[in-house]
Design an enzyme around this catalytic site. Structure first.
Site, PDB file in Angstrom:
ATOM      1  N   THR A  63       6.513   3.230 -13.663  1.00  0.00           N
ATOM      2  CA  THR A  63       5.964   4.423 -14.327  1.00  0.00           C
ATOM      3  C   THR A  63       6.980   4.985 -15.328  1.00  0.00           C
ATOM      4  OG1 THR A  63       6.909   5.885 -12.664  1.00  0.00           O
ATOM      5  CG2 THR A  63       4.684   5.032 -12.220  1.00  0.00           C
ATOM      6  N   THR A  88      -2.142  -8.441  -9.743  1.00  0.00           N
ATOM      7  CA  THR A  88      -2.900  -8.881 -10.907  1.00  0.00           C
ATOM      8  C   THR A  88      -3.052 -10.398 -10.797  1.00  0.00           C
ATOM      9  OG1 THR A  88      -1.944  -7.090 -12.174  1.00  0.00           O
ATOM     10  CG2 THR A  88      -2.948  -8.871 -13.438  1.00  0.00           C
ATOM     11  N   GLU A 115       4.387  -2.099 -14.208  1.00  0.00           N
ATOM     12  CA  GLU A 115       5.805  -2.485 -14.429  1.00  0.00           C
ATOM     13  C   GLU A 115       6.730  -1.268 -14.409  1.00  0.00           C
ATOM     14  OE1 GLU A 115       6.276  -5.548 -14.295  1.00  0.00           O
ATOM     15  OE2 GLU A 115       4.561  -6.564 -15.171  1.00  0.00           O
ATOM     16  N   SER A 122       6.951   2.168  -6.740  1.00  0.00           N
ATOM     17  CA  SER A 122       8.225   2.478  -7.399  1.00  0.00           C
ATOM     18  C   SER A 122       9.415   2.151  -6.497  1.00  0.00           C
ATOM     19  CB  SER A 122       8.296   3.972  -7.740  1.00  0.00           C
ATOM     20  OG  SER A 122       7.162   4.393  -8.427  1.00  0.00           O
ATOM     21  N   PRO A 158       0.817  -1.220   0.000  1.00  0.00           N
ATOM     22  CA  PRO A 158       0.000   0.000   0.000  1.00  0.00           C
ATOM     23  C   PRO A 158       0.851   1.272   0.000  1.00  0.00           C
ATOM     24  CG  PRO A 158      -0.902  -1.596   1.542  1.00  0.00           C
ATOM     25  CD  PRO A 158       0.387  -2.175   1.037  1.00  0.00           C
ATOM     26  N   GLU A 197       8.426   7.795 -15.189  1.00  0.00           N
ATOM     27  CA  GLU A 197       9.557   8.419 -14.472  1.00  0.00           C
ATOM     28  C   GLU A 197      10.590   7.345 -14.095  1.00  0.00           C
ATOM     29  OE1 GLU A 197       6.311   9.140 -13.770  1.00  0.00           O
ATOM     30  OE2 GLU A 197       6.419  11.079 -14.776  1.00  0.00           O
ATOM     31  N   ILE A 242     -11.194  11.065 -33.422  1.00  0.00           N
ATOM     32  CA  ILE A 242     -11.738  10.795 -34.762  1.00  0.00           C
ATOM     33  C   ILE A 242     -13.190  10.341 -34.652  1.00  0.00           C
ATOM     34  CG2 ILE A 242     -11.589   9.134 -36.689  1.00  0.00           C
ATOM     35  CD1 ILE A 242      -8.520   9.404 -36.499  1.00  0.00           C
ATOM     36  N   GLY A 296     -18.342  12.504 -31.026  1.00  0.00           N
ATOM     37  CA  GLY A 296     -19.165  12.213 -29.840  1.00  0.00           C
ATOM     38  C   GLY A 296     -19.353  10.728 -29.607  1.00  0.00           C
TER      39      GLY A 296
HETATM   40  C1  LIG Z   1      -3.990  -2.285 -12.493  1.00  0.00           C
HETATM   41  C2  LIG Z   1      -2.676  -2.464 -11.811  1.00  0.00           C
HETATM   42  C3  LIG Z   1      -2.099  -3.719 -11.729  1.00  0.00           C
HETATM   43  C4  LIG Z   1      -0.902  -3.905 -11.031  1.00  0.00           C
HETATM   44  N1  LIG Z   1      -0.373  -5.175 -10.914  1.00  0.00           N
HETATM   45  C5  LIG Z   1       0.698  -5.383 -10.098  1.00  0.00           C
HETATM   46  C6  LIG Z   1       1.179  -6.712  -9.833  1.00  0.00           C
HETATM   47  O1  LIG Z   1       0.678  -7.700 -10.388  1.00  0.00           O
HETATM   48  N2  LIG Z   1       2.193  -6.857  -8.933  1.00  0.00           N
HETATM   49  C7  LIG Z   1       2.788  -5.807  -8.312  1.00  0.00           C
HETATM   50  O2  LIG Z   1       3.707  -6.009  -7.508  1.00  0.00           O
HETATM   51  N3  LIG Z   1       2.381  -4.519  -8.571  1.00  0.00           N
HETATM   52  C8  LIG Z   1       1.359  -4.299  -9.443  1.00  0.00           C
HETATM   53  N4  LIG Z   1       0.910  -3.009  -9.702  1.00  0.00           N
HETATM   54  C9  LIG Z   1       1.546  -1.895  -9.002  1.00  0.00           C
HETATM   55  C10 LIG Z   1       2.376  -1.012  -9.921  1.00  0.00           C
HETATM   56  O3  LIG Z   1       3.573  -1.673 -10.262  1.00  0.00           O
HETATM   57  C11 LIG Z   1       2.627   0.315  -9.167  1.00  0.00           C
HETATM   58  O4  LIG Z   1       1.392   0.986  -9.078  1.00  0.00           O
HETATM   59  C12 LIG Z   1       3.642   1.174  -9.882  1.00  0.00           C
HETATM   60  O5  LIG Z   1       4.929   0.604  -9.786  1.00  0.00           O
HETATM   61  C13 LIG Z   1       3.687   2.597  -9.284  1.00  0.00           C
HETATM   62  O6  LIG Z   1       3.797   2.546  -7.894  1.00  0.00           O
HETATM   63  P1  LIG Z   1       2.818   3.416  -6.979  1.00  0.00           P
HETATM   64  O7  LIG Z   1       1.436   3.192  -7.452  1.00  0.00           O
HETATM   65  O8  LIG Z   1       3.120   3.090  -5.562  1.00  0.00           O
HETATM   66  O9  LIG Z   1       3.203   4.908  -7.262  1.00  0.00           O
HETATM   67  P2  LIG Z   1       4.369   5.713  -6.512  1.00  0.00           P
HETATM   68  O10 LIG Z   1       5.608   4.924  -6.481  1.00  0.00           O
HETATM   69  O11 LIG Z   1       3.835   6.213  -5.214  1.00  0.00           O
HETATM   70  O12 LIG Z   1       4.563   6.944  -7.507  1.00  0.00           O
HETATM   71  C14 LIG Z   1       3.659   8.049  -7.547  1.00  0.00           C
HETATM   72  C15 LIG Z   1       4.175   9.055  -8.586  1.00  0.00           C
HETATM   73  O13 LIG Z   1       5.467   9.537  -8.208  1.00  0.00           O
HETATM   74  C16 LIG Z   1       6.400   9.280  -9.264  1.00  0.00           C
HETATM   75  N5  LIG Z   1       7.703   8.964  -8.654  1.00  0.00           N
HETATM   76  C17 LIG Z   1       7.972   8.009  -7.712  1.00  0.00           C
HETATM   77  N6  LIG Z   1       9.286   8.018  -7.422  1.00  0.00           N
HETATM   78  C18 LIG Z   1       9.864   8.946  -8.209  1.00  0.00           C
HETATM   79  C19 LIG Z   1      11.215   9.431  -8.388  1.00  0.00           C
HETATM   80  N7  LIG Z   1      12.242   8.902  -7.719  1.00  0.00           N
HETATM   81  N8  LIG Z   1      11.430  10.431  -9.280  1.00  0.00           N
HETATM   82  C20 LIG Z   1      10.401  10.963  -9.990  1.00  0.00           C
HETATM   83  N9  LIG Z   1       9.108  10.554  -9.870  1.00  0.00           N
HETATM   84  C21 LIG Z   1       8.856   9.565  -8.994  1.00  0.00           C
HETATM   85  C22 LIG Z   1       5.830   8.112 -10.028  1.00  0.00           C
HETATM   86  O14 LIG Z   1       6.342   8.059 -11.355  1.00  0.00           O
HETATM   87  C23 LIG Z   1       4.345   8.441  -9.977  1.00  0.00           C
HETATM   88  O15 LIG Z   1       4.045   9.391 -10.967  1.00  0.00           O
HETATM   89  C24 LIG Z   1      -0.256  -2.792 -10.431  1.00  0.00           C
HETATM   90  C25 LIG Z   1      -0.825  -1.513 -10.557  1.00  0.00           C
HETATM   91  C26 LIG Z   1      -2.011  -1.339 -11.232  1.00  0.00           C
HETATM   92  C27 LIG Z   1      -2.608   0.041 -11.316  1.00  0.00           C
END
Ligand SMILES: Cc1cc2nc3c(=O)[nH]c(=O)nc-3n(C[C@H](O)[C@H](O)[C@H](O)COP(=O)(O)OP(=O)(O)OC[C@H]3O[C@@H](n4cnc5c(N)ncnc54)[C@H](O)[C@@H]3O)c2cc1C
Length: 401
Positions: free
Chosen positions: A381, A162, A379, A136, A132, A383, A353, A356
Site C-alpha cells: 500500500t 493473482t 505490491e 503488509s 487472510p 503507507e 470530464i 453523467g
Molecule cells: C486484487 C488483488 C490481488 C492481489 N494479488 C496478490 C498476489 O498475487 N500475491 C500476494 O501475495 N498478495 C496479493 N494481494 C495482496 C496484497 O498484496 C495485500 O492486500 C496488500 O499488501 C495489503 O495487505 P492487506 O490487504 O492485508 O492490508 P493490511 O496490511 O491489513 O493493511 C490495512 C491498512 O492498514 C495500513 N497499514 C498496515 N500497516 C501499517 C503501518 N505499519 N503503518 C501505517 N499503515 C499501515 C495499510 O496501508 C492499509 O491501509 C492482492 C490483493 C488484491 C486486492
C-alpha cells in the site's frame, strides 16, 4: 496519440517489441476489454496471442528459450498492455515475478526444469505471500513447513493469489522451523517453496485446494483466489535455491520487480484515461462550445498530462536502476507510490470530464474507475511504500552531527 510518455535511448529491438505490443493492444485488447471485463471472462484469446508474441518469455534469458530482455522493456510492455486492459498485465506480472525469482535464486536444476516451459507460456506462475490475516506485515506469516524425510509438509491458508486458478506453478512463502530454532528473527525463518499443481479449482493436488475466484469490484477477467494447504507434501528439492530461511529476501527481491510493474500499470491506465478524457472533451459541447474550450477543462487536461509524464519518468528511472544491478527499493517504492496515486487522480478527472456518461457501463472510463484502486493496494500500500522510502532516506541522509 502518443506525444506523452516517450522513452529516450531505447534500442532498435526495444522499439520494435514495443511497437508490436502497442499494435496488438490497439487491435486485439482495447476493442474487447470492456465487454470481457463486465462478464468477468478470462481473456483466453488474448493470452494465446501474448504467448505467440513470446511475451511470457520476455525477461527469461535466451539460454532458456526466452527473449532475455531487460526490466525496462518488460515495464514498457506492461504500460502498453495496461493501457488496453489492466487485467491482462496482471496475468503476466506474477508469472514474471516467479520467473525472475527462479532466475536470480533458483538452483541450476530448478532453472532447467521450469524456465524453458515458463518462457513458452506452458507453465504459468503465481506468487503467494499474503494470508487472510496479513498482507503488509509479512513477518506475521503463520503457514508452516515441517521437514519429513526428503519432503516438507505444508499447512496453512493463503489469500489473494493473482492467477491462483490458472497457474501451474506457485511460489509460496511459509515459515520453516528446520535449522531456525524458536526465537529466530521472522525474516530469517521463511522459505519459498515451488509448488506445482494442475490449473483449475478444487483439490488441484493432494493436500492443495484452490477454492474458487474471489468476486472483485474491478480487475476482473484475471482470477484471484485463496490457496489452502492441508498436509501438502513438497519434495525438498523444491525449496527455492535449495536452502531454507532465504524466502523473505527472495520474495522482497521479486516484489521490487512487481513494484515497477505496478507503477507501469498505473502509467498505462492513466494514459488511457487521458486519451479518453481529451477525446471526449472535444466531442461534448456545453454553453455553445466544446467543453475542451472551457479553461477549467483545459486545466484538468494539463494536470492529467503532467501526471502521466511524471509517473512515466519515475517508472522508467526505477526500471533502469534495477537493470543496472543496483538496489532500487527507493526508486521502485517512489515510482509505485506516485504512479498509483496519480493514476487514481487522472482516472477521476477523466471520469468527471465525461459528466453523467462516465457513470454508464457503456463508457470505458467506468471500467478504469473500478480498476485504478487496486494499484493503491497491490505490491504494498501507499503507507508501506512511504515506510520504505522514509527508511531509505534516513539511511542516505544520516545526520552527522
Ligand atoms: C486484487 C488483488 C490481488 C492481489 N494479488 C496478490 C498476489 O498475487 N500475491 C500476494 O501475495 N498478495 C496479493 N494481494 C495482496 C496484497 O498484496 C495485500 O492486500 C496488500 O499488501 C495489503 O495487505 P492487506 O490487504 O492485508 O492490508 P493490511 O496490511 O491489513 O493493511 C490495512 C491498512 O492498514 C495500513 N497499514 C498496515 N500497516 C501499517 C503501518 N505499519 N503503518 C501505517 N499503515 C499501515 C495499510 O496501508 C492499509 O491501509 C492482492 C490483493 C488484491 C486486492
Amino acid at each position: 496519440m502518443s506525444r506523452l510518455a516517450q522513452t529516450h535511448g531505447l534500442t532498435d529491438v526495444q522499439t520494435e517489441i514495443l511497437s508490436t505490443v502497442r499494435d496488438f493492444v490497439d487491435k486485439e485488447i482495447i476493442p474487447v476489454a470492456t465487454e470481457l471485463e463486465h462478464r468477468d471472462e478470462y481473456p483466453q484469446d488474448i493470452v494465446d496471442g501474448l504467448k505467440e508474441l513470446g511475451l511470457f518469455g520476455l525477461m527469461i534469458p535466451e539460454e532458456y528459450g526466452g527473449l532475455g530482455e531487460s526490466l525496462l522493456t518488460y515495464a514498457l510492455c506492461v504500460e502498453e498492455i495496461a493501457r488496453g486492459w489492466m487485467s491482462v498485465s496482471g496475468i503476466i506480472n506474477t508469472h514474471f515475478i516467479v520467473a525472475y525469482m527462479l532466475k536470480q535464486h533458483g538452483t541450476q536444476e530448478q532453472k532447467d526444469h521450469f524456465l524453458p516451459r515458463m518462457a513458452a507460456g506452458d507453465i504459468r506462475g503465481a506468487f503467494s505471500m499474503s494470508e487472510p490475516a496479513l498482507g503488509s506485515d509479512v513477518s506475521a506469516i503463520s503457514s508452516k513447513a515441517v521437514r519429513d524425510g526428503d519432503e516438507y509438509v505444508l499447512n496453512g491458508q493463503k489469500m489473494w493469489l493473482t492467477n491462483g486458478g490458472t497457474s501451474s506453478l506457485v511460489a509460496v512463502l511459509v515459515k520453516s522451523d528446520e535449522g531456525h530454532p524458536e526465537g529466530t528473527a521472522a525474516h530469517k525463518s521463511m522459505t519459498t517453496f515451488l509448488v506445482e499443481k494442475e490449473p483449475g479449482f478444487g483439490e488441484v493436488r493432494p493436500g492443495l485446494t484452490i477454492p474458487g475466484k474471489i468476486d472483485k469490484m474491478g480487475y476482473k477477467g484475471v482470477d484471484t483466489t485463496e490457496l489452502i494447504m492441508d498436509g501438502l507434501r513438497v519434495p525438498a528439492d523444491r525449496v527455492l535455491g535449495g536452502v531454507t530461511g532465504r524466502g523473505f529476501y527472495q520474495m522482497m527481491d521479486g516484489v521490487e520487480v512487481g513494484r515497477v510493474n505496478v507503477a507501469a500499470r498505473g502509467c498505462g491506465v492513466a494514459q488511457r484515461a487521458f486519451e479518453l478524457g481529451v477525446q471526449y472533451a472535444q466531442q461534448r459541447h456545453t454553453f455553445g462550445k466544446q467543453i475542451a474550450q472551457h479553461q477549467a477543462i483545459q486545466f484538468k487536461l494539463a494536470e492529467m498530462a503532467t501526471k502521466v509524464e511524471a509517473a512515466h519518468a519515475m517508472m522508467v528511472n526505477a526500471a533502469r536502476k534495477k537493470d543496472s544491478g543496483e538496489r532500487n527499493d527507493l526508486e521502485a517504492g517512489m515510482a509505485k507510490y506516485l504512479a498509483s496515486e496519480y493514476c487514481k487522480e487522472v482516472v477521476e478527472d477523466a471520469f468527471r470530464i465525461h459528466g453523467g456518461y462516465g457513470f454508464s457501463k457503456e463508457y470505458e472510463i467506468e471500467r478504469l474507475y473500478r480498476e485504478a484502486p487496486m494499484l493503491l493496494i497491490g505490491e504494498g500500500t501507499a503507507e508501506i511504500q512511504k515506510m520504505i522510502i522514509g527508511r531509505r532516506l534516513l539511511e542516505e541522509y544520516r545526520f552527522q552531527g
